[in-house]
Motif scaffolding. Sequence first.
Motif, PDB file in Angstrom:
ATOM      1  N   LYS A  31       6.770   7.522  -3.307  1.00 30.58           N
ATOM      2  CA  LYS A  31       7.405   7.520  -4.627  1.00 30.58           C
ATOM      3  C   LYS A  31       7.258   6.165  -5.297  1.00 30.58           C
ATOM      4  N   LEU A  32       7.414   5.097  -4.516  1.00 31.91           N
ATOM      5  CA  LEU A  32       7.306   3.750  -5.062  1.00 31.91           C
ATOM      6  C   LEU A  32       5.902   3.476  -5.598  1.00 31.91           C
ATOM      7  N   PHE A  33       4.891   3.813  -4.813  1.00 33.26           N
ATOM      8  CA  PHE A  33       3.529   3.487  -5.213  1.00 33.26           C
ATOM      9  C   PHE A  33       2.946   4.468  -6.220  1.00 33.26           C
ATOM     10  N   LEU A  39       2.241  -1.015 -13.473  1.00 28.95           N
ATOM     11  CA  LEU A  39       1.929  -2.119 -12.587  1.00 28.95           C
ATOM     12  C   LEU A  39       0.696  -1.763 -11.769  1.00 28.95           C
ATOM     13  N   PRO A  40      -0.168  -2.752 -11.489  1.00 27.91           N
ATOM     14  CA  PRO A  40      -1.290  -2.471 -10.594  1.00 27.91           C
ATOM     15  C   PRO A  40      -0.773  -2.179  -9.193  1.00 27.91           C
ATOM     16  N   VAL A  41      -1.522  -1.428  -8.434  1.00 27.17           N
ATOM     17  CA  VAL A  41      -1.061  -0.968  -7.130  1.00 27.17           C
ATOM     18  C   VAL A  41      -0.803  -2.132  -6.171  1.00 27.17           C
ATOM     19  N   HIS A  42      -1.515  -3.233  -6.325  1.00 26.32           N
ATOM     20  CA  HIS A  42      -1.320  -4.354  -5.410  1.00 26.32           C
ATOM     21  C   HIS A  42      -0.051  -5.144  -5.716  1.00 26.32           C
ATOM     22  N   LEU A  43       0.657  -4.813  -6.796  1.00 21.30           N
ATOM     23  CA  LEU A  43       1.918  -5.485  -7.115  1.00 21.30           C
ATOM     24  C   LEU A  43       3.115  -4.548  -7.047  1.00 21.30           C
ATOM     25  N   LYS A  44       2.911  -3.287  -6.717  1.00 21.79           N
ATOM     26  CA  LYS A  44       4.019  -2.324  -6.702  1.00 21.79           C
ATOM     27  C   LYS A  44       4.941  -2.485  -5.507  1.00 21.79           C
ATOM     28  N   GLY A  45       4.548  -3.249  -4.497  1.00 24.85           N
ATOM     29  CA  GLY A  45       5.370  -3.413  -3.302  1.00 24.85           C
ATOM     30  C   GLY A  45       6.585  -4.284  -3.511  1.00 24.85           C
ATOM     31  N   GLY A  46       6.630  -5.050  -4.580  1.00 28.09           N
ATOM     32  CA  GLY A  46       7.784  -5.882  -4.855  1.00 28.09           C
ATOM     33  C   GLY A  46       7.445  -7.368  -4.855  1.00 28.09           C
ATOM     34  N   GLY A  47       8.466  -8.169  -4.613  1.00 32.09           N
ATOM     35  CA  GLY A  47       8.335  -9.618  -4.689  1.00 32.09           C
ATOM     36  C   GLY A  47       7.381 -10.201  -3.670  1.00 32.09           C
ATOM     37  N   ALA A  48       7.397  -9.679  -2.461  1.00 33.17           N
ATOM     38  CA  ALA A  48       6.504 -10.211  -1.422  1.00 33.17           C
ATOM     39  C   ALA A  48       5.044  -9.987  -1.806  1.00 33.17           C
TER      40      ALA A  48
END
Length: 87
Positions: A31-33, A39-48
């Motif tokens: 769901k998150l990705f 947002l580009p997929v490489h930035l959808k994971g969050g702050g890390a």
Amino acid sequence: MRVQRVSQALFRAFSSTSRTHMANRVAEKQKLFQADNDLPVHLKGGGADNILYRLTMALVTGGEYRAGMKGERNWSCSRLSFRETTE
């Protein structure tokens, strides 16, 4: 005696019947990705992910700047040598 405790602990840690069970969070990550939030997929994971992306870009840019300052046109990787050609 201590060696036996350590070996038992290692066996339990790596055995297939572990005592701790992790929750299956695949659906949450999907769901998150797959969210449409521009947002580009490489930035959808969050702050890390954002920090890792920026650190990688800084290292790449710094390496290119350093190579440019030295006037290097040859890159070597292990025993392979690559030479930039201008035609």
